[in-house]
Structures are given as C-alpha cells and as structure tokens.
Design an enzyme around this catalytic site. Sequence first.
Site, PDB file in Angstrom:
ATOM      1  N   HIS A  89      91.571  23.365 -51.178  1.00 43.46           N
ATOM      2  CA  HIS A  89      90.214  23.431 -51.705  1.00 43.46           C
ATOM      3  C   HIS A  89      90.296  23.326 -53.223  1.00 43.46           C
ATOM      4  O   HIS A  89      91.380  23.224 -53.798  1.00 43.46           O
ATOM      5  CB  HIS A  89      89.524  24.726 -51.272  1.00 43.46           C
ATOM      6  CG  HIS A  89      89.056  24.701 -49.847  1.00 43.46           C
ATOM      7  ND1 HIS A  89      88.077  23.855 -49.401  1.00 43.46           N
ATOM      8  CD2 HIS A  89      89.463  25.428 -48.758  1.00 43.46           C
ATOM      9  CE1 HIS A  89      87.880  24.050 -48.105  1.00 43.46           C
ATOM     10  NE2 HIS A  89      88.709  24.979 -47.690  1.00 43.46           N
ATOM     11  N   ASP A 112      86.405  18.983 -57.070  1.00 46.55           N
ATOM     12  CA  ASP A 112      85.541  18.300 -56.111  1.00 46.55           C
ATOM     13  C   ASP A 112      84.663  17.251 -56.778  1.00 46.55           C
ATOM     14  O   ASP A 112      84.556  16.115 -56.308  1.00 46.55           O
ATOM     15  CB  ASP A 112      84.643  19.315 -55.392  1.00 46.55           C
ATOM     16  CG  ASP A 112      85.389  20.120 -54.345  1.00 46.55           C
ATOM     17  OD1 ASP A 112      86.587  19.886 -54.158  1.00 46.55           O
ATOM     18  OD2 ASP A 112      84.765  20.997 -53.712  1.00 46.55           O
TER      19      ASP A 112
END
Length: 388
Positions: free
Chosen positions: A136, A166
Amino acid sequence: MPLTSIRVLDLTRLLPGPYCSMLLADFGAEVIKIEDKEMGDYARRYTPLLDKDSAIFHALNRNKKSVCLNLKLEKDKASFLKMVEDADVVLESFRPGVMKKLGVDYEILKTINPRIIYCSITGYGQTGPYAHEAGHDINYLSYAGLLHLMGEQGGKPIIPATQIADIGGGAYPAALGILLSLWERESSGKGQLIDISMMDGVIAWLQATLPNYLATNQLQERGTHQLSGALACYNVYETQDSRWLAVGALEHKFWQAFCETIGRKELISQQHATLQEQHRIKYVIQTVIQQKTLAEWLQLFEHVEACVTPVRNFSEVVDDPQVKARNMIISLPHPTLGIVNQIGMPIKLSKTPGRIHSLAPKHGEHTEAFVSKLISNSTVDDELSKGD
C-alpha cells in the site's frame, strides 16, 4: 473536449487507477468502469455514504459508466474482448500475471486491437524481485526512502495525510504515459504497454534530496533537510490559540521582513546558521509566535511579503476566496441528495476546459446497454458472414 474520441476500459479499483481515469474522463474520454458482479469497486463501501456509495467513490468516478463483467466466465470475457475492439486504452491495476491468467493481458489484447494502449499500475512494476509483493501507499514510500525523511529530527517517521504514492507516483504518471502513447500512436498507428510502478513514481519525486546522496554518498538525517524542518525560516509555529502559522521565508528579503514583523531583527543575519543554532532560533521564534493568536498574526502580516500563511483545516479551505476563484470545489445537483460537492480540476485549459457532466455511476448501471449492443453487433456480423 481534448479526449472526446478516446474510449477507456478501466478495470482498476480504489484510488490510483480511478484517479487516473478520472483525469481522462474530466477532459472528455469515455471511461467505462469494468466492475465485478458481486461487490464492484471496493471504494463504493467506504464511509461516509452518499446515496449508497461512498463520498470518495463519487469523487473519483464522476463522468464514468459502469459495466459489470466476471472475466472468469467465458461469456463475460468474450464481451470484454469485443469491447476491446473499439477501445483505445485498457487500464488495470492487478498484480503481475493476473490478467495473463484471465486471458486478457496485453499480448492477447494487441492481437485483437493493435492500436490498444495497455496501462498497468502496480506497486512495484512488472519486473524485479518485488513485482509480486503486496503493498500500500505506506510501503511504497518506505521502500523509496521518502518515509525515512518525513518527520522531525530524532522522531519517528510521519505518515503523510494524503496518498503520495497512489496519486503522485501512480495516477499522474499513468495519465501522462497514456497521453504520450496516444500521441505516439498518431504516427506509428500502434499502441503499446505502459508499466507504471508506484515505487518508481515516489523515487522520481525525490529530486530535492536523492541527488545529494548520489553526489556525496552521505545519508541525511530525518528533519535536517532545509525543506523538511531543519531551517527556522521554513517551518511551522504554534500560536496562542493552538493554531499554526506556516513560514516559508527562504529568500533573504522574506526572512528579513518576517524577523522585522515579529520584532526580532537580531535573527536576520542568522538565517543560515548551523543546524544546532537553528534549533535555538526556532525556539526563540516559537516563543514569540505563542504570544498572539493566529488572527492577530495574520493581521500583522497582511501587507507584508514574508511567505507567511495560516495552516488551515478543510472547513476553511472550501471557503477560501482563492479556492473559489479557481473553481476547485464544484457543486453539482443530485437527484436524491440535492447538492453534491466535488473537488475541481487542477488542470486549466483555456480553449477546452475539463468539466463534470455526470455523477458517479451506480454499480452496473450501463451493463445492459453495452452488453445488448455487443450482442446486437455480433448478430449483425454473423449475418454478414453468412452473406459472404
């Protein structure tokens, strides 16, 4: 709009891929969100909910359509491959090998449509020893060395409040890669594979720090870089009412104006003092700033060019006159909620600006229309083939 003729098949979920396809959809691309038939995009279930889907999902999936397909079923896979024939871009974010296992990887798709541009967003890319690892945002930041530098000297690494890997390391490079590939296709007539690694993207952000190490082989301690807390002239200070003042007085003229305004002219000549001395200067400034409220300091600095600004919360951001002038919060009518507020577009084009023409789709809202159209087209093709 710039991308009106472009069709994107978006198989991604959560944040990086949907943010990338949102950028394309805002400027006219037809983005067809391919979701599984059970849950769909996981982001739909986050809270708070707006009309049964999350606020985050509404923000990321505006201007898109939703088609539900189970690519493990031959019938649905055939529908997807049929859609690829007329598509320009396929965007996916599965781990390496998943699309190949499903029989819809780039090598297969380019035989169906040689013009297809296939963009893959993953944590570590399609190659290398980490390629198949889970991860992540925090993991990509840690591997890239950015997390090590975030925080105060002597303290623990601080997790950023937004997803740098991200969005900055994944979504924006992917969107740029797609646009570059579309431009290249104009001359070659063929698509290509785009391999986006979010870890790569974060490393590419380290332009103000990593080159120093590459030149000297000297590691930098957390909180000692001039733009990450080392300097008194580039820091945050707490006010009397427990608010915060951001000071970005890097240039000497700004630093001089700042010191004069807070009544500490003796600090002007010490702007670039040693690291140990910077700690003392920061303490002196903090003692001064603590004596007045945020509003009082802002009033004092109102007509002073010193790069001094308030640290604002979201309620203040949405009411900010600059934010309003730039249309960075857009209010849209909603059939059941009345009004839904969305983040605006940071890319301002004078001739062909982006716009929001539709809210996020319901799960599978456009499945019937697309699948029935595919079946209809297949029937016509079959009839033509019989005629031949």
